[in-house]
Design a protein around this motif. Structure first.
Motif, PDB file in Angstrom:
ATOM      1  N   SER A   1      41.487 -17.232 -22.561  1.00  0.00           N
ATOM      2  CA  SER A   1      41.081 -16.110 -22.860  1.00  0.00           C
ATOM      3  C   SER A   1      39.487 -16.097 -22.258  1.00  0.00           C
ATOM      4  O   SER A   1      38.919 -17.189 -22.399  1.00  0.00           O
ATOM      5  N   LYS A   2      38.853 -14.964 -22.337  1.00  0.00           N
ATOM      6  CA  LYS A   2      37.547 -14.927 -22.093  1.00  0.00           C
ATOM      7  C   LYS A   2      36.619 -15.656 -23.346  1.00  0.00           C
ATOM      8  O   LYS A   2      35.755 -16.478 -22.804  1.00  0.00           O
ATOM      9  N   LYS A   3      37.066 -15.639 -24.338  1.00  0.00           N
ATOM     10  CA  LYS A   3      36.273 -16.328 -25.554  1.00  0.00           C
ATOM     11  C   LYS A   3      36.605 -17.845 -25.307  1.00  0.00           C
ATOM     12  O   LYS A   3      35.603 -18.558 -25.406  1.00  0.00           O
ATOM     13  N   GLU A   4      37.602 -18.606 -25.011  1.00  0.00           N
ATOM     14  CA  GLU A   4      37.890 -19.753 -24.663  1.00  0.00           C
ATOM     15  C   GLU A   4      36.898 -20.278 -23.469  1.00  0.00           C
ATOM     16  O   GLU A   4      36.392 -21.321 -23.648  1.00  0.00           O
ATOM     17  N   VAL A   5      36.797 -19.421 -22.530  1.00  0.00           N
ATOM     18  CA  VAL A   5      36.004 -19.842 -21.233  1.00  0.00           C
ATOM     19  C   VAL A   5      34.509 -19.970 -21.840  1.00  0.00           C
ATOM     20  O   VAL A   5      33.930 -20.809 -21.443  1.00  0.00           O
ATOM     21  N   MET A   6      34.114 -18.777 -22.658  1.00  0.00           N
ATOM     22  CA  MET A   6      32.639 -18.854 -22.969  1.00  0.00           C
ATOM     23  C   MET A   6      32.761 -20.209 -23.967  1.00  0.00           C
ATOM     24  O   MET A   6      31.515 -21.079 -23.665  1.00  0.00           O
ATOM     25  N   ASP A   7      33.373 -20.435 -25.043  1.00  0.00           N
ATOM     26  CA  ASP A   7      33.442 -21.593 -25.783  1.00  0.00           C
ATOM     27  C   ASP A   7      33.403 -22.980 -25.195  1.00  0.00           C
ATOM     28  O   ASP A   7      32.428 -23.707 -25.558  1.00  0.00           O
ATOM     29  N   LYS A   8      34.527 -23.173 -24.438  1.00  0.00           N
ATOM     30  CA  LYS A   8      34.812 -24.533 -23.887  1.00  0.00           C
ATOM     31  C   LYS A   8      33.765 -24.888 -22.852  1.00  0.00           C
ATOM     32  O   LYS A   8      33.530 -25.949 -22.417  1.00  0.00           O
ATOM     33  N   LEU A   9      33.263 -23.698 -21.763  1.00  0.00           N
ATOM     34  CA  LEU A   9      32.255 -24.199 -20.885  1.00  0.00           C
ATOM     35  C   LEU A   9      30.938 -23.556 -20.761  1.00  0.00           C
ATOM     36  O   LEU A   9      30.139 -23.953 -20.098  1.00  0.00           O
ATOM     37  N   ASN A  10      30.607 -23.448 -22.120  1.00  0.00           N
ATOM     38  CA  ASN A  10      29.292 -22.942 -22.339  1.00  0.00           C
ATOM     39  C   ASN A  10      28.633 -21.814 -21.510  1.00  0.00           C
ATOM     40  O   ASN A  10      27.638 -21.978 -21.138  1.00  0.00           O
ATOM     41  N   MET A  11      29.605 -20.867 -21.201  1.00  0.00           N
ATOM     42  CA  MET A  11      29.231 -19.574 -20.493  1.00  0.00           C
ATOM     43  C   MET A  11      28.645 -18.575 -21.341  1.00  0.00           C
ATOM     44  O   MET A  11      29.247 -18.274 -22.479  1.00  0.00           O
ATOM     45  N   THR A  12      27.927 -17.778 -20.661  1.00  0.00           N
ATOM     46  CA  THR A  12      27.394 -16.465 -21.549  1.00  0.00           C
ATOM     47  C   THR A  12      28.564 -15.639 -21.343  1.00  0.00           C
ATOM     48  O   THR A  12      29.435 -15.709 -20.549  1.00  0.00           O
ATOM     49  N   GLU A  13      28.481 -14.461 -22.176  1.00  0.00           N
ATOM     50  CA  GLU A  13      29.419 -13.242 -22.170  1.00  0.00           C
ATOM     51  C   GLU A  13      29.363 -12.835 -20.581  1.00  0.00           C
ATOM     52  O   GLU A  13      30.359 -12.529 -20.045  1.00  0.00           O
ATOM     53  N   GLY A  14      28.222 -12.618 -20.163  1.00  0.00           N
ATOM     54  CA  GLY A  14      28.169 -12.162 -18.952  1.00  0.00           C
ATOM     55  C   GLY A  14      28.843 -12.882 -17.683  1.00  0.00           C
ATOM     56  O   GLY A  14      29.413 -12.535 -16.854  1.00  0.00           O
ATOM     57  N   GLU A  15      28.544 -14.148 -17.694  1.00  0.00           N
ATOM     58  CA  GLU A  15      29.042 -15.366 -16.834  1.00  0.00           C
ATOM     59  C   GLU A  15      30.579 -15.239 -16.947  1.00  0.00           C
ATOM     60  O   GLU A  15      31.437 -15.406 -15.945  1.00  0.00           O
ATOM     61  N   ALA A  16      31.357 -15.135 -17.996  1.00  0.00           N
ATOM     62  CA  ALA A  16      32.737 -15.063 -18.315  1.00  0.00           C
ATOM     63  C   ALA A  16      33.259 -13.873 -17.703  1.00  0.00           C
ATOM     64  O   ALA A  16      34.305 -13.675 -17.096  1.00  0.00           O
ATOM     65  N   ARG A  17      32.683 -12.913 -17.906  1.00  0.00           N
ATOM     66  CA  ARG A  17      33.064 -11.468 -17.337  1.00  0.00           C
ATOM     67  C   ARG A  17      32.937 -11.472 -15.895  1.00  0.00           C
ATOM     68  O   ARG A  17      33.984 -11.008 -15.399  1.00  0.00           O
ATOM     69  N   VAL A  18      32.116 -12.022 -15.267  1.00  0.00           N
ATOM     70  CA  VAL A  18      31.817 -11.993 -13.907  1.00  0.00           C
ATOM     71  C   VAL A  18      32.919 -12.850 -13.403  1.00  0.00           C
ATOM     72  O   VAL A  18      33.444 -12.799 -12.277  1.00  0.00           O
ATOM     73  N   PHE A  19      33.094 -14.273 -13.989  1.00  0.00           N
ATOM     74  CA  PHE A  19      34.095 -14.868 -13.448  1.00  0.00           C
ATOM     75  C   PHE A  19      35.470 -14.439 -13.403  1.00  0.00           C
ATOM     76  O   PHE A  19      36.296 -14.302 -12.667  1.00  0.00           O
ATOM     77  N   LEU A  20      35.963 -13.702 -14.641  1.00  0.00           N
ATOM     78  CA  LEU A  20      37.091 -13.050 -14.499  1.00  0.00           C
ATOM     79  C   LEU A  20      37.290 -11.951 -13.481  1.00  0.00           C
ATOM     80  O   LEU A  20      38.497 -11.756 -13.284  1.00  0.00           O
ATOM     81  N   SER A  21      36.231 -11.067 -13.296  1.00  0.00           N
ATOM     82  CA  SER A  21      36.277 -10.182 -12.494  1.00  0.00           C
ATOM     83  C   SER A  21      36.311 -10.473 -10.878  1.00  0.00           C
ATOM     84  O   SER A  21      37.071 -10.051 -10.192  1.00  0.00           O
ATOM     85  N   LYS A  22      35.539 -11.650 -10.667  1.00  0.00           N
ATOM     86  CA  LYS A  22      35.578 -12.436  -9.458  1.00  0.00           C
ATOM     87  C   LYS A  22      36.704 -12.906  -8.781  1.00  0.00           C
ATOM     88  O   LYS A  22      37.301 -13.048  -7.628  1.00  0.00           O
ATOM     89  N   MET A  23      37.545 -13.740  -9.557  1.00  0.00           N
ATOM     90  CA  MET A  23      38.567 -14.487  -9.395  1.00  0.00           C
ATOM     91  C   MET A  23      39.883 -13.573  -9.628  1.00  0.00           C
ATOM     92  O   MET A  23      40.878 -14.379  -9.583  1.00  0.00           O
TER      93      MET A  23
END
Length: 193
Positions: A125-147
């Motif tokens: 989940s986006k939340k798991e990416v944010m929590d486990k990788l210390n990403m901001t919500e914006g970084e997680a959103r960009v990651f999921l959209s770019k990949m």
């Protein structure tokens, strides 16, 4: 004698065609059998050692099974992460990676953990990416959209991700793109366009 020659030519052609069909059938039946690997290979990861020989060419990928591709990808990323018995994932090289590559490594490790029966789902989940990788919500959103080329999404990418709770936005590594994802993680290819 003339009759025997008239019969021999079609019979030899028929035998040749039947032999070719049997060979093709044998090849397909070998490819469709259950893969000859156990989950113990996954459980021993990353302690196993491998010689880096590079990833398969596009022609080689065409004849490899999904399991072959996954094993090749795991060998390539040997030692990059650890999967614990409870399914937790520790990235060992995360400090050296930009957020998108770190996220892709985490999604890859989640796929491996799932296939090793250490995780209930390969979805991250986006939340798991944010929590486990210390990403901001914006970084997680960009990651999921770019990949998007590497991921199967559990949501419609056309939706406004601002309106969906982070725990409901989920994606998993597409097994057909595992080698391309590994190339991206290692920096050998650009992000998907």
């Amino acid at each position: 004698m003339a009759i025997a020659l008239k019969i021999a030519s079609p019979v030899s052609t028929l035998i040749t065609v039947c032999g070719a069909l049997l060979g093709i059938h044998d090849w397909f039946s070998k490819r469709s059998r259950e893969p000859e690997y156990s989950h113990q290979k996954y459980e021993q990861y990353p302690e196993s050692s491998s010689l880096k020989q590079g990833l398969s060419t596009p022609a080689q990928k065409f004849v490899q099974t999904d399991e072959d591709l996954m094993e090749e990808a795991m060998d390539e990323l040997d030692g990059w992460f650890t999967i614990h018995e409870n399914g937790e994932i520790d990235l060992k090289v995360a400090d050296n990676l930009v957020p998108d590559r770190k996220g892709m490594l985490y999604v890859f490790a989640a796929r491996v953990a799932y296939e090793a029966n250490k995780r209930e789902s390969p979805l991250v989940s986006k939340k798991e990416v944010m929590d486990k990788l210390n990403m901001t919500e914006g970084e997680a959103r960009v990651f999921l959209s770019k990949m998007g080329d590497f991921l199967n999404r559990d949501y419609d990418p056309q939706d406004k991700l601002y309106d969906i709770p982070p725990e409901e936005i989920k994606a998993e590594l597409d097994r057909r793109e595992v080698l391309e994802a590994v190339k991206y993680i290692e920096g050998d290819r650009r992000a998907p366009a």
